[in-house]
Design a protein around this motif. Sequence first.
Motif, PDB file in Angstrom:
ATOM      1  N   LYS A  93       0.810  -1.219   0.000  1.00  0.00           N
ATOM      2  CA  LYS A  93       0.000   0.000   0.000  1.00  0.00           C
ATOM      3  C   LYS A  93       0.844   1.271   0.000  1.00  0.00           C
ATOM      4  N   VAL A  94       2.137   1.135   0.264  1.00  0.00           N
ATOM      5  CA  VAL A  94       3.018   2.311   0.271  1.00  0.00           C
ATOM      6  C   VAL A  94       3.198   2.788  -1.166  1.00  0.00           C
ATOM      7  N   PRO A  95       2.949   4.073  -1.444  1.00  0.00           N
ATOM      8  CA  PRO A  95       3.082   4.596  -2.814  1.00  0.00           C
ATOM      9  C   PRO A  95       4.502   4.420  -3.347  1.00  0.00           C
ATOM     10  N   ALA A  96       4.606   4.157  -4.629  1.00  0.00           N
ATOM     11  CA  ALA A  96       5.905   3.932  -5.257  1.00  0.00           C
ATOM     12  C   ALA A  96       6.829   5.130  -5.102  1.00  0.00           C
ATOM     13  N   ASN A  97       6.252   6.354  -5.066  1.00  0.00           N
ATOM     14  CA  ASN A  97       7.113   7.540  -4.970  1.00  0.00           C
ATOM     15  C   ASN A  97       7.725   7.720  -3.592  1.00  0.00           C
ATOM     16  N   ARG A  98       7.305   6.920  -2.618  1.00  0.00           N
ATOM     17  CA  ARG A  98       7.923   6.972  -1.286  1.00  0.00           C
ATOM     18  C   ARG A  98       9.059   5.969  -1.142  1.00  0.00           C
ATOM     19  N   LEU A  99       9.101   5.001  -2.030  1.00  0.00           N
ATOM     20  CA  LEU A  99      10.142   3.982  -1.917  1.00  0.00           C
ATOM     21  C   LEU A  99      11.507   4.587  -2.220  1.00  0.00           C
ATOM     22  N   GLY A 100      12.465   4.189  -1.415  1.00  0.00           N
ATOM     23  CA  GLY A 100      13.797   4.775  -1.518  1.00  0.00           C
ATOM     24  C   GLY A 100      14.053   5.823  -0.453  1.00  0.00           C
ATOM     25  N   VAL A 150      20.647 -11.306 -11.206  1.00  0.00           N
ATOM     26  CA  VAL A 150      20.675  -9.862 -10.965  1.00  0.00           C
ATOM     27  C   VAL A 150      20.363  -9.106 -12.249  1.00  0.00           C
ATOM     28  N   ASN A 151      20.932  -9.569 -13.347  1.00  0.00           N
ATOM     29  CA  ASN A 151      20.749  -8.889 -14.626  1.00  0.00           C
ATOM     30  C   ASN A 151      19.312  -8.933 -15.133  1.00  0.00           C
ATOM     31  N   LYS A 152      18.527  -9.838 -14.588  1.00  0.00           N
ATOM     32  CA  LYS A 152      17.134  -9.968 -15.020  1.00  0.00           C
ATOM     33  C   LYS A 152      16.155  -9.243 -14.097  1.00  0.00           C
ATOM     34  N   ILE A 153      16.630  -8.713 -12.985  1.00  0.00           N
ATOM     35  CA  ILE A 153      15.737  -8.034 -12.039  1.00  0.00           C
ATOM     36  C   ILE A 153      15.121  -6.803 -12.684  1.00  0.00           C
ATOM     37  N   GLN A 154      13.811  -6.670 -12.504  1.00  0.00           N
ATOM     38  CA  GLN A 154      13.081  -5.511 -13.002  1.00  0.00           C
ATOM     39  C   GLN A 154      12.571  -4.688 -11.822  1.00  0.00           C
ATOM     40  N   GLN A 155      12.373  -3.410 -12.041  1.00  0.00           N
ATOM     41  CA  GLN A 155      11.818  -2.560 -10.995  1.00  0.00           C
ATOM     42  C   GLN A 155      10.470  -3.119 -10.549  1.00  0.00           C
ATOM     43  N   GLY A 156      10.310  -3.297  -9.248  1.00  0.00           N
ATOM     44  CA  GLY A 156       9.088  -3.863  -8.702  1.00  0.00           C
ATOM     45  C   GLY A 156       9.210  -5.317  -8.308  1.00  0.00           C
ATOM     46  N   ASP A 157      10.273  -6.006  -8.760  1.00  0.00           N
ATOM     47  CA  ASP A 157      10.496  -7.385  -8.330  1.00  0.00           C
ATOM     48  C   ASP A 157      10.796  -7.411  -6.833  1.00  0.00           C
ATOM     49  N   ARG A 158      10.377  -8.491  -6.187  1.00  0.00           N
ATOM     50  CA  ARG A 158      10.586  -8.619  -4.739  1.00  0.00           C
ATOM     51  C   ARG A 158      11.648  -9.668  -4.404  1.00  0.00           C
ATOM     52  N   ILE A 159      12.263  -9.475  -3.248  1.00  0.00           N
ATOM     53  CA  ILE A 159      13.178 -10.469  -2.688  1.00  0.00           C
ATOM     54  C   ILE A 159      12.327 -11.543  -2.019  1.00  0.00           C
ATOM     55  N   ASP A 160      12.428 -12.777  -2.492  1.00  0.00           N
ATOM     56  CA  ASP A 160      11.677 -13.864  -1.853  1.00  0.00           C
ATOM     57  C   ASP A 160      12.196 -14.092  -0.432  1.00  0.00           C
ATOM     58  N   SER A 161      13.503 -14.208  -0.339  1.00  0.00           N
ATOM     59  CA  SER A 161      14.128 -14.442   0.969  1.00  0.00           C
ATOM     60  C   SER A 161      15.611 -14.141   0.878  1.00  0.00           C
ATOM     61  N   ALA A 162      16.229 -13.944   2.036  1.00  0.00           N
ATOM     62  CA  ALA A 162      17.681 -13.790   2.142  1.00  0.00           C
ATOM     63  C   ALA A 162      18.122 -14.556   3.382  1.00  0.00           C
ATOM     64  N   LYS A 163      19.088 -15.452   3.208  1.00  0.00           N
ATOM     65  CA  LYS A 163      19.538 -16.303   4.294  1.00  0.00           C
ATOM     66  C   LYS A 163      21.063 -16.321   4.375  1.00  0.00           C
ATOM     67  N   VAL A 164      21.579 -16.348   5.596  1.00  0.00           N
ATOM     68  CA  VAL A 164      23.018 -16.527   5.809  1.00  0.00           C
ATOM     69  C   VAL A 164      23.290 -18.026   5.770  1.00  0.00           C
ATOM     70  N   THR A 165      24.096 -18.462   4.821  1.00  0.00           N
ATOM     71  CA  THR A 165      24.368 -19.893   4.673  1.00  0.00           C
ATOM     72  C   THR A 165      25.731 -20.296   5.215  1.00  0.00           C
ATOM     73  N   GLN A 166      26.647 -19.329   5.348  1.00  0.00           N
ATOM     74  CA  GLN A 166      27.961 -19.596   5.931  1.00  0.00           C
ATOM     75  C   GLN A 166      28.438 -18.351   6.659  1.00  0.00           C
ATOM     76  N   GLY A 167      29.210 -18.563   7.722  1.00  0.00           N
ATOM     77  CA  GLY A 167      29.846 -17.453   8.415  1.00  0.00           C
ATOM     78  C   GLY A 167      28.984 -16.726   9.424  1.00  0.00           C
ATOM     79  N   ALA A 168      27.818 -17.285   9.778  1.00  0.00           N
ATOM     80  CA  ALA A 168      26.953 -16.615  10.750  1.00  0.00           C
ATOM     81  C   ALA A 168      27.649 -16.424  12.085  1.00  0.00           C
ATOM     82  N   GLU A 169      28.578 -17.312  12.396  1.00  0.00           N
ATOM     83  CA  GLU A 169      29.298 -17.218  13.670  1.00  0.00           C
ATOM     84  C   GLU A 169      30.233 -16.020  13.711  1.00  0.00           C
ATOM     85  N   ASN A 170      30.504 -15.426  12.565  1.00  0.00           N
ATOM     86  CA  ASN A 170      31.394 -14.260  12.518  1.00  0.00           C
ATOM     87  C   ASN A 170      30.674 -12.955  12.844  1.00  0.00           C
ATOM     88  N   LEU A 171      29.350 -13.021  12.947  1.00  0.00           N
ATOM     89  CA  LEU A 171      28.588 -11.824  13.290  1.00  0.00           C
ATOM     90  C   LEU A 171      28.634 -11.582  14.795  1.00  0.00           C
TER      91      LEU A 171
END
Length: 265
Positions: A139-146, A239-260
């Motif tokens: 519901k957030v207007p596109a002109n507010r994104l960023g 990355v090269n195929k991403i279009q404006q408006g595409d969403r991130i499905d998920s982001a996961k740390v798969t290695q190195g979490a212990e370094n945080l």
Amino acid sequence: MRLKVSQYLVALLMVSALMLGGCSTEQVTSSNSSPTSAAVETSTATTTAEATSVSQTTSESIPGMKDLPRLEGKATVVMTVKGSPITIEVDGTNAPITAGNFVDLVQKGVYDGLVFHRVVREPQPFVVQGGDPQSKDPKVPANRLGTGGYIDPKTGNERRIPLEIKPQGEPNPIYGKTLESAGVTKPPELQHKMGAVAMARSQMPDSASSQFYFALADLAFLDGSYAVFGKVTDGFDVVNKIQQGDRIDSAKVTQGAENLKTPGS
């Protein structure tokens, strides 16, 4: 690809895409020329002056620094977009605060469901930018994104991180200054090569929060002005195929979490 001096005006227009707050091209062109001018002007700083500048600007006395997460070493993040994975190597060795902030937000699930609100491929490949938490709400207007950043639920305030750039050959990063404003002529350890991952910010150096971008080409004119903290090691075709408006499905740390390392841990 690397920008030539003849492409200076194009660079000025393109850099506006990294600015937070929905700045217009005209505003950025007139008031934010310094990040691009470093790419076309020859610095006259001496080696002695450069060494002095580095020693004076690596202090982590910036307010709130001790409360920020750090990544001590490297980590791997797999970001999925439209069902396809993008593997990111996050470099806490050369950008501990910037990398730590990103990994911490990934761990918190902040990026899941967020929109890539800015994609710039014309007049030449530039960046794919996302990470505004407001974009999770359709519901957030596109002109507010960023314009948004990560709001820390503990404080109710936006978490901001200092500009962090480590010059080649130096033991520590410089905080709160571009390399040009710090009088440093050495290139940064982490550069804007194609596939680099870096933080978007406003004209204030210490204004980055959660928004990041993928470099779609070699963007040397941004080196020393924006904080690179990682690179795409697999899935750049995604990355090269991403279009404006595409969403991130998920982001996961798969290695190195212990370094945080987070405050209090």
